[in-house]
Design a protein around this motif. Structure first.
Motif, PDB file in Angstrom:
ATOM      1  N   ASN A 172       0.850  -1.190   0.000  1.00 45.44           N
ATOM      2  CA  ASN A 172       0.000   0.000   0.000  1.00 45.44           C
ATOM      3  C   ASN A 172       0.884   1.239   0.000  1.00 45.44           C
ATOM      4  OD1 ASN A 172      -2.273   1.523   0.034  1.00 45.44           O
ATOM      5  ND2 ASN A 172      -2.764   1.203   2.179  1.00 45.44           N
ATOM      6  N   LYS A 208      -6.113  -5.127 -10.244  1.00 45.44           N
ATOM      7  CA  LYS A 208      -6.785  -4.839  -8.965  1.00 45.44           C
ATOM      8  C   LYS A 208      -7.817  -5.884  -8.537  1.00 45.44           C
ATOM      9  CE  LYS A 208      -8.936  -1.295  -6.186  1.00 45.44           C
ATOM     10  NZ  LYS A 208      -9.835  -0.141  -6.138  1.00 45.44           N
ATOM     11  N   ALA A 213      -5.573  -7.490  -1.098  1.00 47.53           N
ATOM     12  CA  ALA A 213      -5.488  -6.254  -0.326  1.00 47.53           C
ATOM     13  C   ALA A 213      -4.195  -5.527  -0.640  1.00 47.53           C
ATOM     14  CB  ALA A 213      -5.555  -6.567   1.166  1.00 47.53           C
ATOM     15  N   TYR A 214      -4.208  -4.212  -0.378  1.00 50.52           N
ATOM     16  CA  TYR A 214      -2.983  -3.409  -0.423  1.00 50.52           C
ATOM     17  C   TYR A 214      -2.592  -3.123   1.015  1.00 50.52           C
ATOM     18  CZ  TYR A 214      -4.250  -2.560  -5.298  1.00 50.52           C
ATOM     19  OH  TYR A 214      -4.574  -2.707  -6.618  1.00 50.52           O
ATOM     20  N   LEU A 215      -1.495  -3.690   1.464  1.00 50.20           N
ATOM     21  CA  LEU A 215      -1.113  -3.559   2.865  1.00 50.20           C
ATOM     22  C   LEU A 215       0.335  -3.108   2.969  1.00 50.20           C
ATOM     23  CD1 LEU A 215      -2.607  -6.950   4.105  1.00 50.20           C
ATOM     24  CD2 LEU A 215      -3.664  -4.711   4.289  1.00 50.20           C
ATOM     25  N   LYS A 351      -6.999   3.504  -6.731  1.00 48.79           N
ATOM     26  CA  LYS A 351      -7.720   3.160  -5.510  1.00 48.79           C
ATOM     27  C   LYS A 351      -9.221   3.418  -5.648  1.00 48.79           C
ATOM     28  CE  LYS A 351      -4.734   1.730  -2.476  1.00 48.79           C
ATOM     29  NZ  LYS A 351      -4.829   2.291  -1.149  1.00 48.79           N
TER      30      LYS A 351
ATOM     31  N   ASN B 142     -11.911  -7.423   3.003  1.00 53.16           N
ATOM     32  CA  ASN B 142     -11.471  -6.489   1.977  1.00 53.16           C
ATOM     33  C   ASN B 142     -12.546  -6.127   0.956  1.00 53.16           C
ATOM     34  OD1 ASN B 142      -8.913  -6.810   3.221  1.00 53.16           O
ATOM     35  ND2 ASN B 142      -8.545  -8.596   1.929  1.00 53.16           N
ATOM     36  N   ASP B 220      -9.460   1.449   5.722  1.00 47.98           N
ATOM     37  CA  ASP B 220      -8.102   1.029   5.447  1.00 47.98           C
ATOM     38  C   ASP B 220      -7.866  -0.400   5.933  1.00 47.98           C
ATOM     39  OD1 ASP B 220      -6.163   2.254   4.002  1.00 47.98           O
ATOM     40  OD2 ASP B 220      -4.956   2.838   5.735  1.00 47.98           O
ATOM     41  N   GLY B 224      -8.857  -3.474   3.170  1.00 47.14           N
ATOM     42  CA  GLY B 224      -7.603  -3.932   2.589  1.00 47.14           C
ATOM     43  C   GLY B 224      -6.955  -2.909   1.663  1.00 47.14           C
ATOM     44  N   GLY B 225      -7.197  -1.631   1.914  1.00 49.89           N
ATOM     45  CA  GLY B 225      -6.589  -0.612   1.071  1.00 49.89           C
ATOM     46  C   GLY B 225      -7.213  -0.526  -0.309  1.00 49.89           C
ATOM     47  N   LYS B 226      -8.295  -1.290  -0.536  1.00 49.89           N
ATOM     48  CA  LYS B 226      -8.930  -1.265  -1.859  1.00 49.89           C
ATOM     49  C   LYS B 226     -10.119  -0.318  -1.912  1.00 49.89           C
ATOM     50  CE  LYS B 226      -9.204  -5.323  -4.104  1.00 49.89           C
ATOM     51  NZ  LYS B 226      -9.624  -6.724  -4.260  1.00 49.89           N
ATOM     52  N   GLN B 228     -11.646   3.286  -1.197  1.00 54.29           N
ATOM     53  CA  GLN B 228     -11.164   4.640  -0.989  1.00 54.29           C
ATOM     54  C   GLN B 228     -12.293   5.578  -0.577  1.00 54.29           C
ATOM     55  OE1 GLN B 228      -7.670   6.702  -2.915  1.00 54.29           O
ATOM     56  NE2 GLN B 228      -9.342   7.239  -4.281  1.00 54.29           N
ATOM     57  N   VAL B 233      -8.414   9.626   1.091  1.00 54.52           N
ATOM     58  CA  VAL B 233      -7.757  10.551   0.170  1.00 54.52           C
ATOM     59  C   VAL B 233      -7.041  11.635   0.973  1.00 54.52           C
ATOM     60  CG1 VAL B 233      -8.118  12.220  -1.676  1.00 54.52           C
ATOM     61  CG2 VAL B 233      -9.460  10.129  -1.638  1.00 54.52           C
ATOM     62  N   GLN B 236      -3.994  10.317   2.617  1.00 55.14           N
ATOM     63  CA  GLN B 236      -2.896  10.136   1.667  1.00 55.14           C
ATOM     64  C   GLN B 236      -2.192  11.460   1.372  1.00 55.14           C
ATOM     65  OE1 GLN B 236      -3.817   8.446  -2.273  1.00 55.14           O
ATOM     66  NE2 GLN B 236      -1.953   9.424  -2.985  1.00 55.14           N
TER      67      GLN B 236
END
Lengths: 353, 278
Positions: A172, A208, A213-215, A351, B142, B220, B224-226, B228, B233, B236
């Motif tokens: 991430n 994607k 997941a993005y970790l 994202k 996620n 988050d 799983g960070g997917k 948004q 935002v 970030q």
């Protein structure tokens, strides 16, 4: 409030007067101190005490989590740090902004413990090897569960071919994830070409749905726990993952990857360069570097320490990346503001999808 | 004269609070406003404040609204039966029921969300149970569903408490009178309980809707960070992109959105009855 301000001012003036008086009184009596700024859990705490015992120089130790956080804290100027340990591209930024002073490398008795190869890596951000001393380094690669993969895992392709859909954990982090796509496409990870970056984004958008997941820190844990088959991780994380689950393996894909390097620099605020250099020399010393290595378990650039490792440890690629594994690897450098902004936007689009 | 002096003296008691609010709310807010109306290169700019209407940011905002609306509706649906059941309890039992509701709040919120991550993960507790029952494992981790579960879990309490306060105050005699006159339970609910609990409901809505719209940690961890949300935002921009001006600009616009929605709720308040928060 106004009164308060005056009081603070008075204290500062008095303090300064005291220091200058003490300066007249004789330098020997002056307490030597260093303020050191490092990543969290990135030094054996015993080493700080040992340094003070050996030299009488007191250490104020401060920690931060990410290079960006470090930069923000440093720039705010609330604390004047003397020594700072951070990562390649951030070092470059600090050098370019004139925040570091040159180190007299000849004063470092043990600097030859650091292998020639790492001084070469350093040149990506410190071309004359004048400002930084390497501390730890490593690669970015794939940590995977050998019981769940079939066929070789030696290419970034496994992340993009759909074979392990839903089983993949990506980083991430903007640069680390773009690095994977750029390298897979055969471009430089420091690419500033808009077309190449957009192509990389397209690839990541396509990927994607396959990404679980993005970790960041949990990426390793997900593979250890068996929730994911593979994850993009830093080599140090891979070593620790292997300690928990011996079915895990780590590979630096053949297309190349990112070699990262964390090094020490002396800031412009440091007025006792000799003390700072003593500290750096101390860190390069074999026994100290070994203690730190055993505390952190990232790859050490200290060849004296490497020589003292057991056969088994030396064979572990996540701990001691072999020369040919880093052949196609690059050190990441600071990007222009324009490119950084573009990557930020592309990342948000990824994202938001 | 003397009385007035006393009041002045007592006003001093509020000074710790005032110092707190000025130091940690007002000044930081002014700093955020300053950043918001400054371009990164310096100089006045309105660009960052309008950046929320940028397609990427707006998409995140819409998703946040969707999560917040869904969360609020689910919380209302869960809280009413719960509160009506609690109303029937005697005093001691009520205290115990409230204690149970508040109990999870004694643990750090991040830990509770991490626990949900453990429960929902592919090899987690939920799937262990599901597979023991011979069913197909669920893929909730996620996804938007996981985020929804997280926000509902976290903010349900803020719906239950004000609602409970409002409903506990309703006089039993009124309900009995309605029953004597032949009103059905549904009629009683819609004609008596709902209108009388409206102040509690409204403050519940504000306290659930606003934080669930602006949260970023839950999405988050459980997304799983997917996923948004607008909060992600902003985070970030502050922590990764080092663009504090854009982050502040988005925050300011979001704050205006929140204020508008709150003003709207206040305006619809019932007949001068203030919607007390607790």
């Amino acid at each position: 409030m106004r009164k308060r301000k005056n009081a603070v001012l008075l204290a500062v003036v008095l303090g300064a007067a005291c220091v200058s008086l003490a300066g007249c009184g004789g330098k020997e009596k002056e307490k030597r101190e260093l303020t050191v700024f490092n990543y969290g859990e990135y030094m054996d705490p015993d080493m700080i005490d040992q340094f003070t015992e050996e030299t009488g120089i007191r250490i104020h130790y401060e920690e931060a989590l990410t290079p960006e956080e470090m930069y923000t804290k440093y720039k705010s100027g609330a604390i004047e740090y003397d020594l700072l340990c951070t990562s390649d591209y951030m070092l470059q930024k600090l050098i370019e902004e004139g925040e570091f002073q040159k180190i007299d490398m000849d004063q470092l008795e043990y600097k030859n413990n650091i292998g020639e190869r790492y001084w070469e890596f350093s040149k990506a951000f410190d071309p004359e090897n004048a400002y930084t001393v390497p501390y730890f380094w490593g690669t970015v690669g794939i940590l995977y569960d050998t019981t769940k993969t079939d066929g070789p895992v030696d290419s970034w392709d496994v992340l993009f071919n759909g074979k392990y859909a839903g089983e993949i954990v990506m980083q991430n982090s903007i640069r680390d994830t773009f690095m994977v796509a750029l390298k897979y496409l055969g471009y430089s990870l420091n690419s500033d070409s808009e077309a190449e970056l957009r192509e990389a984004q397209e690839l990541l958008l396509k990927q994607k749905p396959d990404v679980q997941a993005y970790l960041v820190d949990e990426a390793r844990d997900e593979v250890v726990a068996g929730n994911a088959t593979m994850a993009v991780v830093y080599s140090g994380e891979a070593y620790l993952g292997h300690q928990y689950n011996e079915n895990l393996a780590y590979v630096v894909p053949k297309e190349g990857s990112n070699v990262w390097l964390d090094s020490w620099g002396v800031t412009k605020y440091c007025d006792d360069l000799d003390a700072a250099q003593q500290f750096l020399d101390f860190l390069c010393r074999e026994d100290v570097a070994k203690k730190n290595f055993e505390y952190i378990y990232y790859s050490t650039p200290n060849e004296a320490v490497l020589a003292s490792l057991s056969e088994e440890e030396r064979a572990d690629e996540s701990l001691v990346p072999p020369d040919d594994a880093t052949e196609n690897c690059e050190v990441s450098v600071q990007m222009s503001q324009e490119t950084t902004d573009l990557m930020d936007t592309l990342w948000k689009e990824l994202k938001a999808d | 004269m003397i009385k007035r002096k006393n009041i002045n003296k007592r006003a001093w008691f509020s000074s710790p609070y005032i110092i707190w609010v000025v130091g940690f709310t007002v000044i930081p807010m002014l700093v955020i406003f300053r950043y918001a109306f400054t371009a990164r290169e310096g100089g006045f700019s309105i660009e960052n404040v309008l950046a929320l209407f940028d397609p990427i940011h707006f998409k995140a905002l819409l998703f946040s609204l969707k999560i917040a609306l869904g969360c609020t509706v689910i919380c209302i649906l869960l809280a009413y039966p719960m509160v009506l059941a609690m109303r029937r309890l005697n005093l001691g039992q009520r205290g115990f029921a409230l204690f149970i509701v508040i109990l999870p709040m004694w643990m750090n919120f991040i830990l509770r969300i991490l626990a949900w991550q453990m429960i929902l993960s592919p090899n987690g507790i939920l799937n262990f149970i599901v597979q023991k029952l011979g069913l197909q494992p669920l893929a909730i981790a996620n996804t938007g569903t996981a985020v929804m579960i997280g926000v509902v879990y976290d903010y349900l309490l803020y719906m239950i408490l004000p609602l409970f306060n409002a409903i506990a105050e309703i006089d039993e005699d009124i309900l009995e009178a309605a029953r004597d006159l032949g009103a059905e339970s549904l009629t009683i609910f819609f004609r008596i309980i709902l209108p009388l609990s409206l102040p509690g409901l409204l403050s519940g809505i504000v306290m659930v809707f606003v934080p669930s719209m602006t949260s970023f940690v839950i999405s988050d961890i459980l997304g799983g960070g997917k996923m948004q949300l607008i909060g992600n935002v902003i985070e970030q921009e502050f922590t990764k992109s080092a663009n504090w001006n854009l982050g502040s600009g988005l925050s300011v616009t979001l704050m205006i959105f929140v204020l508008i929605s709150m003003a709207f709720t206040m305006k619809n308040d019932v007949e001068g009855k203030k919607s007390a928060i607790w």
